[in-house]
Write a protein that holds these residues in place. Structure first.
Motif, PDB file in Angstrom:
ATOM      1  N   ALA A  61      -5.361  22.259  80.519  1.00 28.95           N
ATOM      2  CA  ALA A  61      -4.618  23.526  80.168  1.00 28.95           C
ATOM      3  C   ALA A  61      -4.383  24.306  81.408  1.00 28.95           C
ATOM      4  O   ALA A  61      -3.331  24.845  82.014  1.00 28.95           O
ATOM      5  N   HIS A  62      -5.622  24.608  82.019  1.00 28.52           N
ATOM      6  CA  HIS A  62      -5.698  25.550  83.278  1.00 28.52           C
ATOM      7  C   HIS A  62      -4.715  25.078  84.635  1.00 28.52           C
ATOM      8  O   HIS A  62      -4.065  25.912  84.990  1.00 28.52           O
ATOM      9  N   THR A  63      -4.656  23.700  84.569  1.00 23.76           N
ATOM     10  CA  THR A  63      -3.854  23.050  85.769  1.00 23.76           C
ATOM     11  C   THR A  63      -2.323  23.337  85.669  1.00 23.76           C
ATOM     12  O   THR A  63      -1.700  23.392  86.152  1.00 23.76           O
ATOM     13  N   SER A  64      -2.071  23.405  84.204  1.00 21.35           N
ATOM     14  CA  SER A  64      -0.773  23.491  83.730  1.00 21.35           C
ATOM     15  C   SER A  64      -0.403  25.114  84.049  1.00 21.35           C
ATOM     16  O   SER A  64       0.722  25.403  84.139  1.00 21.35           O
ATOM     17  N   TRP A  65      -1.308  25.896  83.365  1.00 16.01           N
ATOM     18  CA  TRP A  65      -1.259  27.265  83.589  1.00 16.01           C
ATOM     19  C   TRP A  65      -1.025  27.662  85.064  1.00 16.01           C
ATOM     20  O   TRP A  65      -0.181  28.638  85.352  1.00 16.01           O
ATOM     21  N   PHE A  66      -1.558  27.055  85.935  1.00 11.77           N
ATOM     22  CA  PHE A  66      -1.445  27.094  87.555  1.00 11.77           C
ATOM     23  C   PHE A  66      -0.090  27.087  87.823  1.00 11.77           C
ATOM     24  O   PHE A  66       0.641  28.260  88.446  1.00 11.77           O
ATOM     25  N   PHE A  67       0.493  25.941  87.521  1.00 12.64           N
ATOM     26  CA  PHE A  67       2.078  26.013  87.794  1.00 12.64           C
ATOM     27  C   PHE A  67       3.008  26.905  87.104  1.00 12.64           C
ATOM     28  O   PHE A  67       3.813  27.449  87.491  1.00 12.64           O
ATOM     29  N   GLU A  68       2.626  26.944  85.743  1.00  9.90           N
ATOM     30  CA  GLU A  68       3.487  28.128  84.766  1.00  9.90           C
ATOM     31  C   GLU A  68       3.244  29.627  85.705  1.00  9.90           C
ATOM     32  O   GLU A  68       4.180  30.176  85.645  1.00  9.90           O
ATOM     33  N   THR A  69       2.126  29.996  85.990  1.00 10.79           N
ATOM     34  CA  THR A  69       1.879  31.488  86.425  1.00 10.79           C
ATOM     35  C   THR A  69       2.537  31.415  87.863  1.00 10.79           C
ATOM     36  O   THR A  69       2.968  32.481  88.261  1.00 10.79           O
ATOM     37  N   PHE A  70       2.166  30.466  88.790  1.00 10.05           N
ATOM     38  CA  PHE A  70       2.436  30.847  90.375  1.00 10.05           C
ATOM     39  C   PHE A  70       3.760  30.150  90.662  1.00 10.05           C
ATOM     40  O   PHE A  70       4.248  30.546  91.638  1.00 10.05           O
ATOM     41  N   ALA A  85       0.077  33.712  74.950  1.00  9.64           N
ATOM     42  CA  ALA A  85      -1.262  33.955  74.896  1.00  9.64           C
ATOM     43  C   ALA A  85      -2.261  33.107  75.857  1.00  9.64           C
ATOM     44  O   ALA A  85      -3.349  33.395  76.295  1.00  9.64           O
ATOM     45  N   PHE A  86      -1.691  31.937  76.250  1.00 10.55           N
ATOM     46  CA  PHE A  86      -2.177  31.264  77.260  1.00 10.55           C
ATOM     47  C   PHE A  86      -2.484  31.919  78.644  1.00 10.55           C
ATOM     48  O   PHE A  86      -3.210  31.523  79.461  1.00 10.55           O
ATOM     49  N   ARG A  87      -1.524  32.691  78.827  1.00  7.36           N
ATOM     50  CA  ARG A  87      -1.805  33.434  80.179  1.00  7.36           C
ATOM     51  C   ARG A  87      -3.162  34.159  80.395  1.00  7.36           C
ATOM     52  O   ARG A  87      -3.956  34.065  81.701  1.00  7.36           O
ATOM     53  N   MET A  88      -3.844  34.695  79.388  1.00  3.67           N
ATOM     54  CA  MET A  88      -5.117  35.097  79.383  1.00  3.67           C
ATOM     55  C   MET A  88      -6.290  34.154  79.180  1.00  3.67           C
ATOM     56  O   MET A  88      -7.082  33.610  79.685  1.00  3.67           O
ATOM     57  N   LEU A  89      -5.855  33.140  78.047  1.00  2.00           N
ATOM     58  CA  LEU A  89      -6.904  31.940  77.763  1.00  2.00           C
ATOM     59  C   LEU A  89      -7.070  31.104  78.839  1.00  2.00           C
ATOM     60  O   LEU A  89      -8.177  30.561  79.013  1.00  2.00           O
ATOM     61  N   PHE A  90      -6.264  30.664  79.668  1.00  2.00           N
ATOM     62  CA  PHE A  90      -6.169  29.511  80.729  1.00  2.00           C
ATOM     63  C   PHE A  90      -6.503  30.252  81.927  1.00  2.00           C
ATOM     64  O   PHE A  90      -6.237  29.332  82.964  1.00  2.00           O
ATOM     65  N   ASN A  91      -6.398  31.533  82.232  1.00  5.79           N
ATOM     66  CA  ASN A  91      -6.801  32.216  83.636  1.00  5.79           C
ATOM     67  C   ASN A  91      -8.239  31.930  83.965  1.00  5.79           C
ATOM     68  O   ASN A  91      -9.128  32.049  83.223  1.00  5.79           O
ATOM     69  N   SER A  92      -8.295  31.383  85.143  1.00  2.68           N
ATOM     70  CA  SER A  92      -9.992  31.209  85.469  1.00  2.68           C
ATOM     71  C   SER A  92     -10.648  32.221  86.099  1.00  2.68           C
ATOM     72  O   SER A  92     -11.432  32.661  85.632  1.00  2.68           O
ATOM     73  N   TYR A  93     -10.193  32.724  87.136  1.00  2.00           N
ATOM     74  CA  TYR A  93     -10.582  33.993  87.791  1.00  2.00           C
ATOM     75  C   TYR A  93      -9.556  34.937  88.893  1.00  2.00           C
ATOM     76  O   TYR A  93     -10.149  35.463  89.329  1.00  2.00           O
ATOM     77  N   LYS A 100      -8.791  37.536  81.210  1.00  2.28           N
ATOM     78  CA  LYS A 100      -9.191  36.037  81.289  1.00  2.28           C
ATOM     79  C   LYS A 100     -10.218  35.918  80.263  1.00  2.28           C
ATOM     80  O   LYS A 100     -11.296  36.966  79.968  1.00  2.28           O
ATOM     81  N   HIS A 101     -10.185  34.824  79.580  1.00  2.00           N
ATOM     82  CA  HIS A 101     -11.334  34.524  78.539  1.00  2.00           C
ATOM     83  C   HIS A 101     -12.662  34.441  79.343  1.00  2.00           C
ATOM     84  O   HIS A 101     -12.522  33.562  80.403  1.00  2.00           O
ATOM     85  N   PRO A 102     -13.769  34.812  78.729  1.00  7.83           N
ATOM     86  CA  PRO A 102     -14.826  34.866  79.695  1.00  7.83           C
ATOM     87  C   PRO A 102     -15.117  33.094  79.659  1.00  7.83           C
ATOM     88  O   PRO A 102     -15.180  32.270  78.731  1.00  7.83           O
ATOM     89  N   ARG A 103     -15.572  32.706  80.943  1.00 10.28           N
ATOM     90  CA  ARG A 103     -15.841  31.565  81.225  1.00 10.28           C
ATOM     91  C   ARG A 103     -16.863  30.562  80.679  1.00 10.28           C
ATOM     92  O   ARG A 103     -16.774  29.459  80.009  1.00 10.28           O
ATOM     93  N   PRO A 104     -18.080  31.284  80.307  1.00 12.58           N
ATOM     94  CA  PRO A 104     -19.170  30.634  79.439  1.00 12.58           C
ATOM     95  C   PRO A 104     -18.662  30.415  78.022  1.00 12.58           C
ATOM     96  O   PRO A 104     -19.318  29.843  77.105  1.00 12.58           O
ATOM     97  N   ARG A 106     -15.719  29.066  77.087  1.00 20.66           N
ATOM     98  CA  ARG A 106     -14.532  28.084  76.920  1.00 20.66           C
ATOM     99  C   ARG A 106     -14.807  27.057  76.004  1.00 20.66           C
ATOM    100  O   ARG A 106     -13.855  26.453  75.373  1.00 20.66           O
ATOM    101  N   GLY A 107     -15.916  26.493  75.844  1.00 19.70           N
ATOM    102  CA  GLY A 107     -16.197  25.537  74.725  1.00 19.70           C
ATOM    103  C   GLY A 107     -16.184  26.114  73.295  1.00 19.70           C
ATOM    104  O   GLY A 107     -16.338  25.268  72.273  1.00 19.70           O
ATOM    105  N   LEU A 108     -15.771  27.398  72.951  1.00 18.58           N
ATOM    106  CA  LEU A 108     -15.694  27.853  71.625  1.00 18.58           C
ATOM    107  C   LEU A 108     -14.362  27.823  71.346  1.00 18.58           C
ATOM    108  O   LEU A 108     -14.017  28.247  70.189  1.00 18.58           O
ATOM    109  N   ILE A 109     -13.440  27.356  72.159  1.00 22.53           N
ATOM    110  CA  ILE A 109     -11.878  27.403  72.029  1.00 22.53           C
ATOM    111  C   ILE A 109     -11.487  26.094  71.096  1.00 22.53           C
ATOM    112  O   ILE A 109     -10.926  25.119  71.740  1.00 22.53           O
ATOM    113  N   SER A 110     -11.500  26.069  69.821  1.00 18.56           N
ATOM    114  CA  SER A 110     -11.193  24.802  69.113  1.00 18.56           C
ATOM    115  C   SER A 110      -9.912  24.730  68.846  1.00 18.56           C
ATOM    116  O   SER A 110      -9.336  23.576  68.836  1.00 18.56           O
ATOM    117  N   ARG A 111      -9.035  25.820  69.067  1.00 17.36           N
ATOM    118  CA  ARG A 111      -7.567  25.835  69.057  1.00 17.36           C
ATOM    119  C   ARG A 111      -7.113  26.682  70.239  1.00 17.36           C
ATOM    120  O   ARG A 111      -7.673  27.598  70.503  1.00 17.36           O
TER     121      ARG A 111
END
Ligand SMILES: [Fe+2]
Length: 431
Positions: A61-70, A85-93, A100-104, A106-111
């Motif tokens: 998702a994040h690699t797609s976010w990169f193209f979408e955002t930039f 909502a993905f703008r925040m969810l898949f922003n890395s740093y 951005k969603h906290p990095r640690p 990321r494993g809690l995002i079942s959906r």
């Protein structure tokens, strides 16, 4: 790189890619990410096994976010986000982009589900195809950003494999990502030393091809006489360090390294496991007897440094490594070959072996800006420059790095304690 330690950067001059070559390259790189994820179950793709790693689903998702955002939002007229909502969810740093969603976590995002994320990728790909059909829109900054996005995705392709290996290593059933039976690999060529005279040299990227910003500007460095080992240190050689009490002798370790190994009970590189009187190593091909001829992999900078001290040598500087590697072709065991582990060096008659591919090679050089370095303007300037503290430079790429992603000037970087990347090392010494 933290997560993106993998984050290097973009040369401000962008790239010389033209529309005809950019479109098939885009399609190829995007398809490769899905191919890497194909052997994995939905459950595999959702797990975050440690804070430094990310779920496969997040990488996709994040690699797609990169193209979408930039790329898409600023350069494709009328583009509509797949899900705002993905703008925040898949922003890395990228702090300049917003929350951005906290990095640690990321494993809690079942959906969104893996299916939803594949749909997100298709949405972005369809919009990118529209953009790639508009030659005027592809000019200038957009071309540079698309090129950066593709190099960014290639970085994440390697990270998917490093993170999957860590995730699978946590499973007592020791599942293999690629359960392939591999033949014994044979013997490594003898280690020899290649001498280099003192010289005023130039390192760093220049020219019209793509490079991350941290590879620039090209600049002069003075090198004293030095010698470089003909190949990286092997597992068999590293066993000698362990057998000689290497992990119990404080005089061999940097102070922080000694504290680190004691705090974490480190007694070997990551994924090494004692098996009776010997060792096994867990890899993407599963658990197998330690390959004595293959390069050490999953060693931290502290382990590499301690081994070098034990061996009466040192790690090379990045300027020594680049100067020695520059005349060699970028060839070796890379991702395209499909061999998912480091292989022993092959003697093809050249003085230096295995400079590229197999394992990233630690250097003793702190990851710092080159003289005259400047970050790009805007959010994309956060790609590399802000990570230039408390990390060390690695060179040459690994078996998981796409060959098209590598060059002699490439600077990877990780903290001194990082073991989960495909990291080995080559010795150097004063000549
Ligand atoms: Fe990233």
């Amino acid at each position: 790189m933290i997560e993106h330690r993998h984050l290097r950067a973009i040369a401000p001059q962008g790239s010389t890619e033209t529309l005809p070559s950019l479109k098939p390259w885009y399609e190829s790189v995007r398809a490769a990410s899905l191919t890497i994820a194909a052997p994995l179950s939905d459950e595999d793709c959702a797990i975050q096994s440690m804070a430094d790693a990310s779920p496969v689903k997040w990488h996709l998702a994040h690699t797609s976010w990169f193209f979408e955002t930039f790329v898409l939002e600023p350069h494709l007229s009328g583009y509509r986000a797949f899900n705002p909502a993905f703008r925040m969810l898949f922003n890395s740093y990228y702090n300049a982009v917003g929350d951005k969603h906290p990095r640690p976590q990321r494993g809690l995002i079942s959906r969104p589900s893996r299916t939803d994320i594949v749909a997100y990728r298709k949405h972005v790909d369809a919009a990118m195809q529209s953009l790639l059909r508009q030659p005027d829109a592809i000019a200038g900054a957009a071309t540079a950003l698309i090129t950066l996005g593709l190099n960014h995705e290639q970085q994440h392709q390697e990270l998917i494999l490093t993170d999957v290996l860590h995730m699978l290593s946590c499973n007592p059933l020791e599942p293999a990502y690629a359960p392939t039976e591999l033949n014994p690999s044979g013997a490594a060529p003898p280690l020899t030393w290649v001498d280099y005279d003192a010289a005023l040299v130039e390192i760093g990227h220049e020219g019209s091809g793509f490079a991350f910003d941290n590879e620039t500007p090209r600049h002069r460095q003075y090198l004293h006489r030095y010698a470089l080992a003909s190949r990286p240190v092997t597992n068999g050689e590293y066993l000698g360090f362990i057998a000689d009490g290497g992990y119990r002798r404080p005089e061999l370790w940097l102070s922080e390294g000694w504290d680190w190994l004691n705090a974490h009970d480190v007694e070997a590189p990551a994924y090494w496991r004692r098996d009776g009187g010997g060792w096994t190593q867990f890899s993407l091909h599963g658990s197998r007897a330690l390959d004595l001829a293959a390069p050490v992999c999953h060693a931290s900078l502290f382990e590499a440094d301690a081994y070098a001290r034990w061996a009466g040598a040192r790690l090379p500087t990045e300027a020594e490594w680049e100067t020695s590697a520059a005349p060699y072709p970028v060839d070796g065991n890379f991702a395209e070959g499909g061999v998912l582990r480091p292989m022993p060096a092959a003697n093809r008659g050249a003085p230096l072996m295995q400079l590229f591919g197999d394992v990233w090679e630690w250097t003793q050089s702190a990851y710092a800006p080159y003289p005259g370095f400047r970050t790009a303007t805007g959010a994309i300037g956060e790609y590399n420059g802000k990570f230039m503290a408390n990390q060390y430079v690695l060179r040459g790429g690994s078996f998981a790095t796409p060959k098209s992603h590598m060059r002699a000037t490439y600077r990877n970087f990780f903290p001194a304690t990082a073991q989960w990347q495909f990291t080995g090392f080559r010795l150097a010494r004063d000549a």
